[in-house]
Structure formats: structure tokens, C-alpha cells
Design a protein around this motif. Structure first.
Motif, PDB file in Angstrom:
ATOM      1  N   PRO A 170      -2.457  18.876   4.141  1.00 42.67           N
ATOM      2  CA  PRO A 170      -1.969  19.828   5.147  1.00 42.67           C
ATOM      3  C   PRO A 170      -1.528  21.163   4.568  1.00 42.67           C
ATOM      4  O   PRO A 170      -1.520  22.176   5.270  1.00 42.67           O
ATOM      5  N   SER A 171      -1.169  21.181   3.284  1.00 46.88           N
ATOM      6  CA  SER A 171      -0.756  22.448   2.662  1.00 46.88           C
ATOM      7  C   SER A 171      -1.893  23.464   2.652  1.00 46.88           C
ATOM      8  O   SER A 171      -1.660  24.677   2.686  1.00 46.88           O
ATOM      9  N   LEU A 172      -3.135  22.986   2.609  1.00 48.07           N
ATOM     10  CA  LEU A 172      -4.283  23.900   2.682  1.00 48.07           C
ATOM     11  C   LEU A 172      -4.256  24.693   3.985  1.00 48.07           C
ATOM     12  O   LEU A 172      -4.513  25.899   4.003  1.00 48.07           O
ATOM     13  N   GLN A 173      -3.947  23.997   5.072  1.00 52.37           N
ATOM     14  CA  GLN A 173      -3.914  24.664   6.368  1.00 52.37           C
ATOM     15  C   GLN A 173      -2.769  25.674   6.424  1.00 52.37           C
ATOM     16  O   GLN A 173      -2.891  26.747   7.021  1.00 52.37           O
ATOM     17  N   GLU A 174      -1.651  25.318   5.801  1.00 53.90           N
ATOM     18  CA  GLU A 174      -0.496  26.222   5.803  1.00 53.90           C
ATOM     19  C   GLU A 174      -0.806  27.512   5.043  1.00 53.90           C
ATOM     20  O   GLU A 174      -0.473  28.619   5.490  1.00 53.90           O
ATOM     21  N   TRP A 175      -1.463  27.373   3.880  1.00 51.88           N
ATOM     22  CA  TRP A 175      -1.839  28.563   3.107  1.00 51.88           C
ATOM     23  C   TRP A 175      -2.886  29.384   3.862  1.00 51.88           C
ATOM     24  O   TRP A 175      -2.813  30.618   3.909  1.00 51.88           O
ATOM     25  N   ALA A 176      -3.862  28.704   4.444  1.00 57.89           N
ATOM     26  CA  ALA A 176      -4.921  29.408   5.170  1.00 57.89           C
ATOM     27  C   ALA A 176      -4.359  30.188   6.349  1.00 57.89           C
ATOM     28  O   ALA A 176      -4.823  31.298   6.664  1.00 57.89           O
ATOM     29  N   ALA A 177      -3.359  29.626   7.007  1.00 62.68           N
ATOM     30  CA  ALA A 177      -2.755  30.293   8.163  1.00 62.68           C
ATOM     31  C   ALA A 177      -2.091  31.613   7.780  1.00 62.68           C
ATOM     32  O   ALA A 177      -1.905  32.495   8.631  1.00 62.68           O
ATOM     33  N   GLU A 178      -1.769  31.756   6.500  1.00 64.27           N
ATOM     34  CA  GLU A 178      -1.154  32.999   6.037  1.00 64.27           C
ATOM     35  C   GLU A 178      -2.190  34.077   5.725  1.00 64.27           C
ATOM     36  O   GLU A 178      -1.845  35.198   5.354  1.00 64.27           O
ATOM     37  N   GLY A 179      -3.469  33.733   5.844  1.00 64.52           N
ATOM     38  CA  GLY A 179      -4.532  34.720   5.656  1.00 64.52           C
ATOM     39  C   GLY A 179      -4.823  35.068   4.212  1.00 64.52           C
ATOM     40  O   GLY A 179      -5.422  36.115   3.930  1.00 64.52           O
ATOM     41  N   VAL A 180      -4.451  34.182   3.275  1.00 61.43           N
ATOM     42  CA  VAL A 180      -4.631  34.510   1.860  1.00 61.43           C
ATOM     43  C   VAL A 180      -5.803  33.782   1.207  1.00 61.43           C
ATOM     44  O   VAL A 180      -6.125  34.040   0.040  1.00 61.43           O
ATOM     45  N   LEU A 181      -6.450  32.877   1.949  1.00 60.87           N
ATOM     46  CA  LEU A 181      -7.544  32.111   1.364  1.00 60.87           C
ATOM     47  C   LEU A 181      -8.907  32.659   1.774  1.00 60.87           C
ATOM     48  O   LEU A 181      -9.081  33.177   2.881  1.00 60.87           O
ATOM     49  N   ALA A 182      -9.872  32.515   0.883  1.00 59.23           N
ATOM     50  CA  ALA A 182     -11.220  33.051   1.101  1.00 59.23           C
ATOM     51  C   ALA A 182     -12.095  32.051   1.859  1.00 59.23           C
ATOM     52  O   ALA A 182     -11.981  30.839   1.679  1.00 59.23           O
ATOM     53  N   ASP A 235     -13.078  17.722   6.763  1.00 55.62           N
ATOM     54  CA  ASP A 235     -12.155  18.308   7.744  1.00 55.62           C
ATOM     55  C   ASP A 235     -10.902  18.862   7.081  1.00 55.62           C
ATOM     56  O   ASP A 235     -10.352  19.879   7.516  1.00 55.62           O
ATOM     57  N   VAL A 236     -10.443  18.195   6.022  1.00 51.78           N
ATOM     58  CA  VAL A 236      -9.256  18.655   5.312  1.00 51.78           C
ATOM     59  C   VAL A 236      -9.529  19.963   4.573  1.00 51.78           C
ATOM     60  O   VAL A 236      -8.639  20.797   4.401  1.00 51.78           O
ATOM     61  N   MET A 237     -10.790  20.147   4.153  1.00 51.83           N
ATOM     62  CA  MET A 237     -11.159  21.334   3.376  1.00 51.83           C
ATOM     63  C   MET A 237     -11.425  22.565   4.236  1.00 51.83           C
ATOM     64  O   MET A 237     -11.703  23.641   3.711  1.00 51.83           O
ATOM     65  N   LYS A 238     -11.343  22.408   5.551  1.00 53.21           N
ATOM     66  CA  LYS A 238     -11.672  23.507   6.464  1.00 53.21           C
ATOM     67  C   LYS A 238     -10.448  24.017   7.214  1.00 53.21           C
ATOM     68  O   LYS A 238      -9.500  23.276   7.460  1.00 53.21           O
ATOM     69  N   TYR A 239     -10.525  25.282   7.563  1.00 56.98           N
ATOM     70  CA  TYR A 239      -9.512  25.891   8.432  1.00 56.98           C
ATOM     71  C   TYR A 239     -10.253  26.599   9.552  1.00 56.98           C
ATOM     72  O   TYR A 239     -11.095  27.468   9.303  1.00 56.98           O
ATOM     73  N   GLY A 252     -12.655  25.487  11.196  1.00 55.65           N
ATOM     74  CA  GLY A 252     -14.086  25.219  11.078  1.00 55.65           C
ATOM     75  C   GLY A 252     -14.771  25.783   9.859  1.00 55.65           C
ATOM     76  O   GLY A 252     -15.959  25.537   9.653  1.00 55.65           O
ATOM     77  N   SER A 253     -14.056  26.532   9.034  1.00 52.49           N
ATOM     78  CA  SER A 253     -14.664  27.146   7.846  1.00 52.49           C
ATOM     79  C   SER A 253     -14.033  26.602   6.570  1.00 52.49           C
ATOM     80  O   SER A 253     -12.819  26.383   6.503  1.00 52.49           O
ATOM     81  N   TYR A 254     -14.872  26.392   5.553  1.00 56.75           N
ATOM     82  CA  TYR A 254     -14.371  25.907   4.272  1.00 56.75           C
ATOM     83  C   TYR A 254     -13.514  26.977   3.593  1.00 56.75           C
ATOM     84  O   TYR A 254     -13.913  28.130   3.471  1.00 56.75           O
ATOM     85  N   ILE A 255     -12.338  26.534   3.152  1.00 58.33           N
ATOM     86  CA  ILE A 255     -11.450  27.432   2.391  1.00 58.33           C
ATOM     87  C   ILE A 255     -11.063  26.777   1.061  1.00 58.33           C
ATOM     88  O   ILE A 255     -10.310  27.348   0.283  1.00 58.33           O
ATOM     89  N   ALA A 256     -11.585  25.569   0.843  1.00 55.73           N
ATOM     90  CA  ALA A 256     -11.285  24.836  -0.388  1.00 55.73           C
ATOM     91  C   ALA A 256     -12.447  23.912  -0.716  1.00 55.73           C
ATOM     92  O   ALA A 256     -13.277  23.606   0.138  1.00 55.73           O
ATOM     93  N   VAL A 257     -12.481  23.470  -1.963  1.00 60.72           N
ATOM     94  CA  VAL A 257     -13.540  22.569  -2.413  1.00 60.72           C
ATOM     95  C   VAL A 257     -12.898  21.308  -2.991  1.00 60.72           C
ATOM     96  O   VAL A 257     -11.991  21.387  -3.825  1.00 60.72           O
ATOM     97  N   PRO A 258     -13.331  20.119  -2.538  1.00 61.64           N
ATOM     98  CA  PRO A 258     -12.751  18.874  -3.035  1.00 61.64           C
ATOM     99  C   PRO A 258     -13.317  18.498  -4.402  1.00 61.64           C
ATOM    100  O   PRO A 258     -14.484  18.752  -4.688  1.00 61.64           O
ATOM    101  N   VAL A 259     -12.493  17.901  -5.213  1.00 62.23           N
ATOM    102  CA  VAL A 259     -12.889  17.549  -6.564  1.00 62.23           C
ATOM    103  C   VAL A 259     -13.203  16.056  -6.690  1.00 62.23           C
ATOM    104  O   VAL A 259     -14.137  15.666  -7.385  1.00 62.23           O
ATOM    105  N   ASN A 260     -12.427  15.238  -6.006  1.00 60.41           N
ATOM    106  CA  ASN A 260     -12.505  13.805  -6.232  1.00 60.41           C
ATOM    107  C   ASN A 260     -11.799  13.038  -5.120  1.00 60.41           C
ATOM    108  O   ASN A 260     -11.230  13.637  -4.210  1.00 60.41           O
ATOM    109  N   VAL A 261     -11.825  11.733  -5.233  1.00 57.33           N
ATOM    110  CA  VAL A 261     -11.042  10.864  -4.361  1.00 57.33           C
ATOM    111  C   VAL A 261     -10.250   9.916  -5.252  1.00 57.33           C
ATOM    112  O   VAL A 261     -10.826   9.194  -6.068  1.00 57.33           O
ATOM    113  N   HIS A 262      -8.941   9.954  -5.104  1.00 58.84           N
ATOM    114  CA  HIS A 262      -8.073   9.004  -5.794  1.00 58.84           C
ATOM    115  C   HIS A 262      -7.634   7.921  -4.820  1.00 58.84           C
ATOM    116  O   HIS A 262      -7.328   8.211  -3.656  1.00 58.84           O
ATOM    117  N   ARG A 263      -7.601   6.698  -5.289  1.00 61.76           N
ATOM    118  CA  ARG A 263      -6.949   5.629  -4.537  1.00 61.76           C
ATOM    119  C   ARG A 263      -5.534   5.516  -5.088  1.00 61.76           C
ATOM    120  O   ARG A 263      -5.337   5.391  -6.306  1.00 61.76           O
TER     121      ARG A 263
END
Length: 428
Positions: free
Chosen positions: A102-114, A135-139, A141-152
């Protein structure tokens, strides 16, 4: 995202964030950063993590870019986020930063992410990523981040020699867990390796909640933050069980880093550790072989569930064309099959791409990958609240504080802890 009770501070911080894009552009125009340089903020500083980060650095350098490492120690990432907020507010953000959930969405909402939709479309990310991850990587509908991996996250790590010495068996539920812990204690072995830090306490807590309550309870209590569920009888049992674990840790646990706790299991000083699969990277870095030198199994009672933690890099807005090119090459490199394989082999996690060849991966990773797909279909795939994937950071931080206070203060009753958890869940 900013855990402060001072509204004036929050207003100042967010006001500064909204101006950061222009400030970053000014920094670039001033020529403070070399063309083609990519500054990357992350907190991968332990043995297995450092090797994983080095793999990404090498791939970028092979493309002619300069990598500027911005590593901030602290396994849970809290220290890194504090430094990042300071950099962003001052108008000097890195090109990419390890941010997730959810922090991705918070940063994106501030208009600072590409917006990196062009990279995503060119490399077909929508068809390569599970929807729950994409869905987590988008704000909007647009990608603002890239996922690296999945941890269990819901793993239990075991030293088989310690168990053999104690005559203990690998536990599948919490009753068996405490039976094993008691056997280890009688054999003179520390039963549970633990680091007394907030995020480690919360990691243990969520595995207890998932193991005792199941996926539906977990989602209601720790994702939907349902008040009645947090105050209910199942949470009472969860807190009682959680507190019981502390009696099987050692007196030096407070303040210990997670990888030092893992080292205790590697050396046989401790029998078990409840920790995500980044711990496997430490075993592998120490030359240990899964199934022989260590055992990976699900946390007690969680065989049909999977708490996920997806590492990702958010891309900050830049103006300089050479820096933007380097940044996009970084995004593409992170999702490439070559990097996904090398990185996750070192990190202990599994690739986020769905079409990966896992032949080089060990049995722990193959089990994780299989369970990831199956739980996504069954409904047992749930976001880790302890690792920033489930709820807004303010609520997470407040709940985390309550859980650690309960862990450290024997005078706090279970009922008091439930009441405080319910209040903390309302923090915004």
C-alpha cells in the motif's frame, strides 16, 4: 506513510512531496548526478541479500550504466523509509527505491512516481505477472513500480541435528511446536531463535494468527481490520499462544537482527526460527544444503496458506533523458528471466514471473512456487501485514507497536492487548 501525530509536520511533509518532481528536475538540470547513473535505495545488506543486489548491479553495469548503491541497513526497511522521506522532502530522491504494498499507492498519490507503462507493455508484464501482484504495482491502472520477487513469510526453519539431539519431531501445529520447543530446551538448545525487533515480533504474530485462525480469520482481522474479529475469542487464543513462544527464546533476543537469529539455527545454537524465506538465503550463503543441513516447512497450522511479501522498486520522476533511459533499463532488467533467476537463487525467494524455469531452484523454492499458485486459486494467498503488504502504513505501525508492547510487557493482559489492537487498527 508518515507515522506522526503532529498535523503540522504531516502538512509540511506532504506539501514538500507534491513539489518534489520539480525539485528533482532542478537537481538533474544542475548536473549533480552523472548521466546514465542510477541511484538505487534498498535495505539488502545481509549476506544472501547483498549477493542478490550485486546481481542487479552487474546487469546494469553490463549495459553501460553507472550504479550508485544507496543501501540503508535494517532488515525491515524502517530505517530506509526514514532516509527516503528525508531525501524526497529535500528534493533529491533516488532514481529507484525499494517500496512495496500500500505504500506504493501512498507515494504515487503524491505525484512523485514515474509512469513506466511503456516498459511494461514492451515486456508484456500483464501476461507475466499474477494479477494480485500486478495490481499492487499499479496506480490508477498504470505501472509505477516493478516487482522483484515473491517471498513466503509463513516459514519455519529447523536445524535437523538439533532436533535429532533433542529427540524432537518437525511440528505441523502449535501443540507440536511447543512439544518440540520443550524437548529442545531440555537438551540445552535454545528452542526459538528470535530477534526482539518490532517487525520480527509482528512476523511471528501473523504466523500464529494464520496458523490458529486460518485464512478467513486472518483476512478479517489483519487485512480488513474488522473490529469484532480483533476483539473476538480467536484473537484471544492467538495472543496467548504468541506470548507463550517468548518463553522459548533466549535472554539476548532483544534488538538482535534477523540474520543473526538465523545464524543461531545455522550453527545449531537454536533449533527453530519463524521467518520469511529470505532466511534461506543466509543458509545458502553459509554453504548449507536444504533437506540435509536445514529443513524448511510451513509455520505450524499454515500448510494451506501463503503470506506473501513482494519486494518492488518504485521509479521516481526524472527529467534528464539519459537518466530516464537508465531507469527504464533498470525496470526491464529486474523483470528479465536472467535477473529473476540469479536474484532469487541468492535471495531465497521465488521469481515473480509465471513462466520461469525453476530447474536450478531447490526444493524449498519449488514448494513455495507450487503453493503460491495453489493458494492463489483456493483463497489461501494472503498479504503479509508484518511486511507492509496488507494495510496502510499508519495502521500497520500502530498495530506493530501494540504487538511488541504485549510481547515485552508481561503486565499487559490479553484483553488490554486486544482493545489496543482494535484502536490501533483505526489509525490513519
Amino acid at each position: 506513510m508518515f507515522n506522526t501525530g503532529d498535523p503540522n509536520v504531516k502538512k509540511l511533509v506532504f506539501g514538500s512531496l507534491r513539489r518534489v518532481a520539480l525539485a528533482a528536475a532542478a537537481v538533474t538540470a544542475a548536473g549533480w548526478v552523472q548521466a546514465g547513473e542510477v541511484e538505487v535505495l534498498h535495505w539488502w545488506t545481509s549476506g544472501g541479500e547483498a549477493k542478490a543486489a550485486a546481481a542487479l548491479k552487474q546487469q546494469l553495469q553490463a549495459q553501460g550504466h553507472t550504479w550508485k548503491d544507496f543501501a540503508v541497513a535494517g532488515g525491515g526497511g524502517d530505517n530506509a523509509m526514514t532516509v527516503l522521506k528525508s531525501r524526497v522532502v529535500s528534493g533529491n530522491p533516488p532514481a529507484a527505491a525499494q517500496i512495496k504494498g500500500p505504500s506504493l499507492q501512498e507515494w504515487a498519490a503524491e505525484g512523485v512516481l514515474a509512469n513506466i507503462d511503456d516498459v511494461a507493455k514492451a515486456n508484456q508484464w500483464d501476461s507475466l505477472l499474477p494479477k494480485v501482484v500486478a495490481d499492487v504495482m499499479k496506480y490508477k491502472g498504470s505501472y509505477i513500480a516493478v516487482p522483484v520477487n515473491v517471498h513466503r513469510v509463513n516459514w519455519l526453519w529447523i536445524n535437523p541435528e538439533a532436533f535429532k539431539k533433542a529427540g524432537a519431531k518437525v511440528p505441523t501445529n502449535w501443540d507440536e511446536f511447543f512439544a518440540a520447543a520443550e524437548a529442545l530446551k531440555k537438551a540445552g538448545i535454545i528452542p526459538v531463535a528470535h530477534g526482539g525487533q518490532n517487525w520480527q515480533d509482528f512476523t511471528t504474530f501473523e504466523s500464529v494468527a494464520l496458523g490458529l485462525g486460518g485464512g478467513d480469520f486472518y483476512k478479517k482481522a489483519l487485512v480488513q481490520l474488522d473490529d469484532a474479529t480483533i476483539k473476538g475469542p480467536t484473537m484471544t487464543k492467538v495472543l496467548e499462544t504468541f506470548r507463550r513462544i517468548k518463553g522459548y527464546t533466549d535472554k539476548n533476543a532483544p534488538g538482535r537482527d534477523w540474520n543473526l537469529a538465523t545464524a543461531m539455527v545455522i550453527k545449531g545454537e537454536a533449533g527453530m526460527q519463524l521467518m520469511g524465506d529470505w532466511a534461506k538465503g543466509e543458509f545458502l550463503a553459509a554453504g548449507k544444503v536444504p533437506g540435509k543441513d536445514f529443513v524448511c516447512t510451513h509455520a505450524p497450522g499454515t500448510a494451506q496458506a501463503f503470506t506473501f511479501n513482494v519486494d518492488s522498486f518504485a521509479m521516481f520522476k526524472l527529467r534528464d533523458e539519459s537518466k530516464i533511459k537508465a531507469q527504464k533499463d533498470l525496470a526491464a532488467a529486474i523483470m528479465s528471466p536472467q535477473f529473476q533467476e540469479v536474484f532469487n537463487l541468492n535471495k531465497g525467494s521465488i521469481p515473480v514471473r509465471l513462466n520461469m524455469d525453476l530447474s536450478k531452484f531447490d526444493d524449498c523454492a519449488k514448494l513455495s512456487a507450487k503453493d503460491f499458485v495453489q493458494t492463489a486459486k483456493s483463497g489461501g494467498l494472503v498479504p503479509s501485514i508484518a511486511h507492509g503488504m496488507a494495510v496502510p502504513s499508519a495502521a500497520q505501525g500502530a498495530m506493530q507497536d501494540v504487538v511488541s508492547q504485549f510481547w515485552n510487557d508481561d503486565r499487559m493482559t490479553v484483553q488490554q492487548a486486544q482493545e489496543r489492537l482494535a484502536r490501533a487498527a483505526k489509525t490513519r
